[in-house]
Scaffold this active site. Structure first.
Site, PDB file in Angstrom:
ATOM      1  N   TRP A 184       0.874  -1.186   0.000  1.00  0.00           N
ATOM      2  CA  TRP A 184       0.000   0.000   0.000  1.00  0.00           C
ATOM      3  C   TRP A 184       0.913   1.237   0.000  1.00  0.00           C
ATOM      4  CZ3 TRP A 184      -1.831   2.789   4.834  1.00  0.00           C
ATOM      5  CH2 TRP A 184      -2.844   3.707   4.532  1.00  0.00           C
ATOM      6  N   ASP A 215      -1.277  -5.711   9.039  1.00  0.00           N
ATOM      7  CA  ASP A 215      -2.241  -4.711   8.606  1.00  0.00           C
ATOM      8  C   ASP A 215      -3.513  -5.467   8.201  1.00  0.00           C
ATOM      9  OD1 ASP A 215      -3.744  -2.768   7.390  1.00  0.00           O
ATOM     10  OD2 ASP A 215      -2.104  -1.915   6.212  1.00  0.00           O
ATOM     11  N   ALA A 268      -6.947  -4.630   7.124  1.00  0.00           N
ATOM     12  CA  ALA A 268      -7.895  -3.593   6.695  1.00  0.00           C
ATOM     13  C   ALA A 268      -9.095  -4.159   5.942  1.00  0.00           C
ATOM     14  CB  ALA A 268      -7.176  -2.579   5.807  1.00  0.00           C
ATOM     15  N   LYS A 320     -13.696  -0.589   5.639  1.00  0.00           N
ATOM     16  CA  LYS A 320     -14.210  -1.348   4.493  1.00  0.00           C
ATOM     17  C   LYS A 320     -15.319  -2.319   4.921  1.00  0.00           C
ATOM     18  CE  LYS A 320     -10.304   0.334   3.048  1.00  0.00           C
ATOM     19  NZ  LYS A 320      -9.751   1.099   1.995  1.00  0.00           N
TER      20      LYS A 320
HETATM   21  C1  LMR Z   1      -6.828   2.276  -0.914  1.00  0.00           C
HETATM   22  O1  LMR Z   1      -5.775   1.630  -0.874  1.00  0.00           O
HETATM   23  O2  LMR Z   1      -7.324   2.713  -1.967  1.00  0.00           O
HETATM   24  C2  LMR Z   1      -7.587   2.536   0.361  1.00  0.00           C
HETATM   25  O3  LMR Z   1      -6.983   1.838   1.404  1.00  0.00           O
HETATM   26  C3  LMR Z   1      -7.755   3.971   0.647  1.00  0.00           C
HETATM   27  C4  LMR Z   1      -6.514   4.609   1.167  1.00  0.00           C
HETATM   28  O4  LMR Z   1      -6.559   5.179   2.267  1.00  0.00           O
HETATM   29  O5  LMR Z   1      -5.482   4.578   0.488  1.00  0.00           O
END
Ligand code: LMR
Length: 394
Positions: free
Chosen positions: A127, A208, A210, A243
């Site tokens: 990410w 993580d 999420a 989410k």
């Molecule tokens: C994403 O990866 O698009 C989401 O987790 C939103 C973000 O905060 O980046």
């Protein structure tokens, strides 16, 4: 003062969202930021959430402070959801944080206090906010091998070989499920090997979490985090309710510590509370209270789980449909991985100029590394999307 500053880089996910919103074309399609969407392209408020909000509105008698560690009902419900009875409750501690990102931030601050010189290993790729967050926290980020761009799956042998060389001064940030951005995930057997390796080397697991429930279901998606907590004496987990409860803007997250024993867990709790008080005093309550209400009312909880299942199954159908359309359009099985991946995203492996052409020529927005938000794929129009993708590759 400001003359010492230069313009800071923008986050590419939110920058793309800004571009999409400013785009006047009516046929535009947002496959960028990770938000769930219904058939009309709207990100709905979950039905259980609306009911819980109404209950809060009708019953809340004060807006006074909750406390530094946040909404305890929320934190306890989340740790229960994550671990069930697989880990001794005395080892677990938690504090509320503003969203999943907030929970990662609290954990990073704690890790910096505990081991300021540690290296924090993140998957290649990860990410895009992991790296800058770690740098801002004063930690030292590095990448471990993860995604094989050719097979579009996890390079597990290389990953494991890197983990095997680590030691107690290494922290490994793992995506607990639904890898962002690739969509390629560890199998339970691979989690077992990662857990064995980290138990042996003493490297510290930082997970993580999420997208719990967005991959193969609440239980299946918790396999990795449970395995790590059972195998290793200490782990940290950043949980997001953005989410799976659709609470993106409410910023409801939990920073969870699993320590060797009750006493150590108490120390971790006090450190996290201390970090929170000195950073932002405490987290916003509304989103957390929504989750608390849902999780502690059997009817609402059942309704939430059903909605989550609906969302997950829809994403799986979209994967099947898009993979099928890409198979047809490309006359090959090159994109079959889309169906095998899990979670909200797949990394399509398109070159950067194709991603730009999709945006400028077709109004289709993907992150520049060609990450596609599967939930944004139009259910009955996957042929058109597949044709557009193949078109820009010509
Ligand atoms: C994403 O990866 O698009 C989401 O987790 C939103 C973000 O905060 O980046």
């Amino acid at each position: 003062m400001f003359e010492t500053l230069q313009k800071a880089p923008v986050d590419k996910i939110f920058a793309l969202l800004g571009e999409y919103r400013a785009d006047k074309r009516t046929h535009k399609l947002d496959l960028g930021i990770g938000v769930y969407k219904d058939a009309t392209g709207n990100t709905p408020v979950m039905r259980a959430v609306t009911k819980a909000e109404k209950r809060i509105f009708d019953n809340q008698t004060t807006k006074s402070y909750v406390g530094v560690s946040g909404n305890r009902g929320f934190c306890d419900s989340v740790t229960d959801l994550v671990f069930g009875d697989t880990v001794d409750a005395d080892r677990i501690t938690s504090v509320q944080a503003p969203g999943g990102t907030g929970s990662l931030w609290v954990i990073m601050q704690l890790l910096h206090r505990a081991k300021p010189d540690a290296t924090v290993w993140i998957s290649d790729p990860s990410w895009p906010n992991h790296y800058p967050m770690l740098e801002l926290a004063g930690l030292n980020p590095k990448y471990y091998p993860y995604f094989d761009a050719k097979t579009r799956s996890v390079k597990f042998e290389e990953m494991l070989a890197t983990l095997d060389k680590m030691g107690p001064n290494d922290i490994v940030l793992l995506h607990a499920c639904c890898h962002n951005p690739t969509g390629a995930n560890l199998t339970p057997a691979q989690w077992d090997q990662v857990a064995d390796s980290m138990k042996r080397t003493g490297a510290f697991p930082f997970l993580d979490l999420a997208y719990l429930g967005f991959g193969d279901g609440l239980e299946a998606d918790a396999y990795g985090v449970r395995k790590m907590a059972q195998s290793c004496p200490e782990i940290m987990v950043g949980f997001s309710a953005s989410k799976n409860f659709g609470l993106y803007r409410e910023r409801a997250g939990v920073a969870i510590g699993v320590a060797a024993d009750k006493e150590a867990a108490g120390i971790v709790f006090s450190q996290m509370a201390n970090i929170i008080r000195a950073s932002f005093s405490q987290s916003p309550d509304h989103g957390a209270e929504i989750v608390n209400v849902i999780m502690n009312d059997p009817e609402l909880r059942t309704e939430w789980e059903a909605e989550l299942t609906e969302m997950r199954e829809k994403m799986l159908t979209l994967r099947t449909n898009l993979a099928g359309s890409l198979r047809k359009a490309s006359n090959s099985d090159e994109y079959d991985f889309v169906e095998e991946h899990r979670g909200m995203f797949s990394l399509l492996g398109l070159p950067a100029d194709a991603v730009t052409k999709l945006k400028t020529e077709k109004g289709i927005y993907l992150i520049d590394d060609s990450r596609v938000n599967i939930a944004g794929v139009p259910e009955h129009d996957t042929d058109k999307l597949a044709t557009a993708i193949l078109d820009v590759l010509e």
